[in-house]
Design an enzyme around this catalytic site. Structure first.
Site, mmCIF file in Angstrom:
data_model
loop_
_atom_site.group_PDB
_atom_site.id
_atom_site.type_symbol
_atom_site.label_atom_id
_atom_site.label_comp_id
_atom_site.label_asym_id
_atom_site.label_seq_id
_atom_site.Cartn_x
_atom_site.Cartn_y
_atom_site.Cartn_z
ATOM 1 N N HIS A 164 -37.013 64.092 -33.817
ATOM 2 C CA HIS A 164 -35.548 64.833 -33.475
ATOM 3 C C HIS A 164 -34.892 64.533 -31.945
ATOM 4 O O HIS A 164 -33.548 64.512 -32.542
ATOM 5 C CB HIS A 164 -35.137 65.344 -35.348
ATOM 6 C CG HIS A 164 -35.987 65.600 -36.075
ATOM 7 N ND1 HIS A 164 -34.988 64.316 -37.286
ATOM 8 C CD2 HIS A 164 -36.709 66.120 -36.500
ATOM 9 C CE1 HIS A 164 -35.825 64.324 -38.196
ATOM 10 N NE2 HIS A 164 -36.028 65.507 -38.491
HETATM 11 ZN ZN LIG Z 1 -39.381 66.423 -41.127
#
Ligand SMILES: [Zn+2]
Length: 575
Positions: A164
């Site tokens: 992320h």
């Molecule tokens: Zn995850």
């Protein structure tokens, strides 16, 4: 013995430094050379008592891997060199890395919530943060380098896979995107890199970085309902500019079961690999797609998760295998231990070996606990078939793999990526026939970068000499032109809310666990120590250690306690 590295591909690469498409598939019965990276102490960091991300899962995994004796079948690197600042800045912004280096929990303003770079509840400041991120990133880079050198066929770093993190901001428990760094490293020698992500969350940070290039294809299987973190990953999101069609998203609903997932996975990955013809693969094995995960909502078993790994391995391409999410840590460690065995082609006894952490695996001490059935399956046969057909249609646009001319190893990969963005912009301008588009492009880039910053930071940031941003050409200040970047507040709230309110008895509690019992009586006594057998620091890149030694990062005091500690609270224990 024939291995991956005995393919002609590696010889041509070594001779000229130029990647050549070649014979990808190994001999059916050859055994790959596998290397394993477990930075010492990487499991000793703590995001916070209530935080679902627990690096201790890496200690558990390593204990099971060694307990089963799998380390004897791999080249093990117990202490890969941490990534240097220069290496981290191959992808990340200089001032973001400076911030990571300098921030500490008691820093002024941190208690109120350091809003810079998206730090906060999801991504807290904790002791040793920069050490931690440098370690896991260094391990992924080391694996990528050895793959490119042709000295290993499969590289495993369970501490990596933090998909992320963005260029200039932390996100979803991730601070440094080791995947992007590793892919950039692979691109020095590999014409095309395939990224596959089986974490329950969308691999947004990797998709965003390579959105505009056809040299990296990203495929993410994840839960998507528009609200689940990070809120991106629609079926219709397929890359942009030169990278159009080189991005696939497989959005799934709660409760998907083994058969549905594995069948869909194979039916998508087989034609993807055949069409794209990657010269190496990066596989993110987030274990939060397992059933009973603290944050996830799928029903996958450990063998099914591992079958996806086995399927990718079977293509016989140089393979970097990384961890990722996974928040019921006893199952994460089982899952990644099983997948280490899958990659080695080893068969494990179904009873776990005895380790100092037996308490986590009671009462069954089984490698394959029952994990399904907790969440109703909201995926219908029709919805899955729609996804499968849609993806097969999208693959037809690839029209064979793109040709890549590489005259030399790119000296500046951040610059290369930036040029990919520029090229994509220029293609769009050509299509529009609008010569004035360049001005708008520059403005949009600047806006996109500034969204990471507030107030006075903008001024300093604009004057800092940094590489151009890697963002898709934006048409609106925050929308990035494709509705991306959403959910920064909402998604985080979802995760934390589940953490606080969960009363799931399967969750790893944050209370101090009872003292470990050794009641199993098996008398095995294996897996208690580290640094035995073949475990050694065999880092080949000694020269770079000088650079690391001169880095201010190494002068920071070591904060983690190198002693037995409580796995969940981090408090010293008499264990
Ligand atoms: Zn995850």
């Amino acid at each position: 013995m024939s291995t991956f590295s005995s393919q002609s591909y590696f010889y041509t690469q070594e001779a000229a430094g130029i990647p050549q498409p070649g014979q990808y598939h190994i001999q059916p019965h050859s055994r790959p050379v596998v290397s394993y990276y477990h930075p010492e102490g990487v499991g000793n960091y703590h995001y916070g008592e209530r935080h679902p991300m627990k690096p201790a899962r890496l200690t558990l995994t390593n204990a099971l891997v060694t307990g089963y004796g799998l380390h004897k079948q791999m080249d093990c690197f117990l202490n890969p060199r941490p990534a240097t600042q220069t290496e981290l800045e191959e992808y990340h912004d200089h001032d973001y890395i400076e911030f990571l280096k300098r921030v500490y929990p008691e820093a002024p303003g941190v208690e109120d919530g350091p809003k810079l770079h998206n730090f906060g509840e999801d991504c807290p400041v904790f002791d040793g943060l920069y050490e931690f991120v440098s370690k896991y990133a260094g391990a992924s880079l080391h694996g990528a380098r050895r793959l490119s050198q042709g000295v290993t066929d499969i590289a495993i770093n369970w501490s990596g896979g933090l998909h992320h993190a963005k260029r200039g901001e932390a996100s979803g428990f991730c601070y440094i995107n080791d995947i992007n760094l590793a892919i950039l490293e692979l691109l020095r020698y590999h014409a095309r890199v395939l990224y596959v992500d089986i974490d329950i969350h969308h691999g947004d940070g990797v998709e965003l970085a390579f959105w505009n290039t056809d040299r990296v294809m990203t495929v993410s299987f994840h839960k998507y309902n528009g609200d689940f973190f990070p809120g991106t990953g629609k079926l219709e999101d397929n890359g942009g500019g030169r990278g159009k069609h080189f991005c696939l998203n497989v959005p799934l609903q709660d409760g998907i079961d083994d058969d549905s997932y594995v069948t869909l996975f194979k039916s998508i990955m087989e034609p993807t690999i055949t069409s794209f013809r990657p010269s190496s693969i990066v596989l993110q094995c987030g274990a939060d797609s397992l059933g009973c995960d603290r944050l996830g909502a799928f029903n996958l078993s450990i063998p099914a998760h591992g079958e996806c790994v086995r399927f990718i391995k079977a293509f016989g391409l140089p393979l970097l295998v990384l961890g990722g999410g996974g928040y019921t840590i006893r199952n994460v460690s089982r899952c990644w231990t099983n997948e280490t065995a899958v990659l080695l082609g080893a068969t494990l006894p179904k009873a776990l070996p005895s380790t100092p952490f037996d308490q986590f695996f009671s009462p069954d001490y089984a490698l394959y606990p029952k994990l399904d059935g907790k969440v109703p399956n909201k995926n219908t046969r029709a919805s899955l078939e729609h996804i499968r057909i849609s993806i097969r249609e999208k693959l037809r646009y690839l029209n064979g793999a793109p040709s890549v001319q590489m005259q030399e190893v790119p000296p500046d990969l951040a610059g290369w990526l930036a040029s990919e963005v520029r090229n994509a912009d220029e293609m769009e301008e050509d299509e529009k026939g609008n010569g004035a588009a360049g001005e708008a492009r520059n403005n949009s880039s600047r806006r996109a970068r500034n969204e990471f910053f507030d107030g006075d930071s903008d001024v300093e940031r604009e004057t800092h000499p940094m590489p151009a941003p890697i963002v898709p050409p934006a048409t609106t200040p925050r929308g990035r032109g494709r509705g991306r970047g959403r959910g920064r507040g909402r998604g985080r709230g979802t995760l934390i809310a589940r953490d606080v309110t969960s009363d799931d008895s399967d969750d790893d509690t944050d209370t101090t666990p009872a003292p470990p019992t050794r009641a199993r009586g098996r008398g095995r006594g294996r897996g208690r120590g580290r640094g035995r057998g073949r475990w050694a620091n065999r880092d080949l890149d000694k020269g770079a250690e000088k650079e690391q030694a001169s880095s201010p990062a190494t002068s920071a005091p070591s904060i983690y306690i190198p002693q037995m500690f409580d796995m969940l609270t981090g408090k010293p224990t008499s264990l």
